[in-house]
Scaffold this active site. Structure first.
Site: not given
Ligand code: PRP
Ligand code: URA
Length: 242
Positions: A234, A237
């Site tokens: 992630d 994170d």
């Molecule tokens: C993650 C990442 C993207 C998304 C990608 O964000 O930063 O925005 O998931 O996944 P997708 O292509 O399947 O939509 P998340 O929603 O976890 O939030 P964050 O940026 O707060 O970690």
């Molecule tokens: N968002 C992330 O941060 N990691 C992944 O692998 C997919 C979505």
């Protein structure tokens, strides 16, 4: 799983014998003209190795991701149009150069996309930056739009859409729909990301054939939780809270 295996390639400077070079996994080729993958140089592969490693701590994760982000921004800027610009040098000679044409703005998909704002600012002083808050549902992976704040004149600008992770593509598609609803034509959007999945690219490139994707690496695929594999976990994170 039925995921294709990623290609391997020997990596290192050309003065080294092919046999002496180590082998590393490189970006998966994708059949779309609007997808631009950064050259798979020893630098880039080493930087990606650092940020993929689960034992890399937060300070190093930030440092090495910032270096990759900088490479992405520099490459993204190569896709903006330029016009002729002749100048005179201090020794009185003329030089036939170019300069950028048009206005730009950054748009980050929060939270992880905000990590790319600094790299953009380092290259484009006082660039305007819009924000779109989209969060992926942890159970269903479906994106949800919470908030957006974009420059008033965004329809007149080139938009550099920022999100490090391009997994299913759901979040990016939702963000592009917002930009298009504000009058930004698809061919003036550049989507910059660190890691992309073949599935995400396929969804997105078919839906927005004129939009350019600049990515550091197309990874092998997605796991059952729609995380990119091998991936880096992630991103938000690891950059902000781990
Ligand atoms: C993650 C990442 C993207 C998304 C990608 O964000 O930063 O925005 O998931 O996944 P997708 O292509 O399947 O939509 P998340 O929603 O976890 O939030 P964050 O940026 O707060 O970690
Ligand atoms: N968002 C992330 O941060 N990691 C992944 O692998 C997919 C979505």
């Amino acid at each position: 799983s039925n995921q294709p295996t990623s290609p391997k390639q020997s990596v290192g400077p050309d003065y080294r014998d092919e046999k002496q070079k180590p082998t590393a996994t490189v970006s998966t080729a994708v059949p779309f003209e609007n997808v631009h993958t950064l050259p798979q140089t020893p630098q880039l592969i080493a930087l990606l190795t650092m940020i993929r490693d689960k034992n890399t701590d937060r300070a190093d994760f930030i440092f090495y991701s910032n270096r990759i982000i900088r490479l992405l921004v520099e490459e993204g800027l190569n896709h903006l149009p330029v016009v002729e610009h002749a100048i005179t040098t201090p020794v009185g000679r003329s030089y036939a150069g170019v300069q950028f044409q048009g206005k730009i703005c950054g748009v980050s998909i929060m939270r992880a996309g905000e990590a790319m704002e600094q790299g953009l600012r380092e290259c484009c002083r006082s660039v305007r930056i819009g924000k779109i808050l989209i969060q992926r549902d942890e159970e269903t992976s479906m994106p949800k739009l919470f908030y957006d704040k974009l420059p008033e004149d965004i329809a007149d600008r080139w938009c550099l859409l920022l999100d490090p992770m391009f997994a299913t593509g759901g979040s990016a598609i939702m963000a592009v729909d917002v930009l298009k609803s504000r009058g930004v034509p698809e061919n003036r959007i550049l989507f910059l990301n660190l890691l992309a999945s073949p599935e995400g690219i396929e969804n997105f490139a078919k839906r927005f054939p004129q939009l350019r994707i600049i990515t550091a690496f197309v990874d092998q695929g997605l796991d059952e939780k729609n995380y990119i594999i091998p991936g880096l976990g992630d991103f938000g994170d690891r950059f902000y809270t781990m």
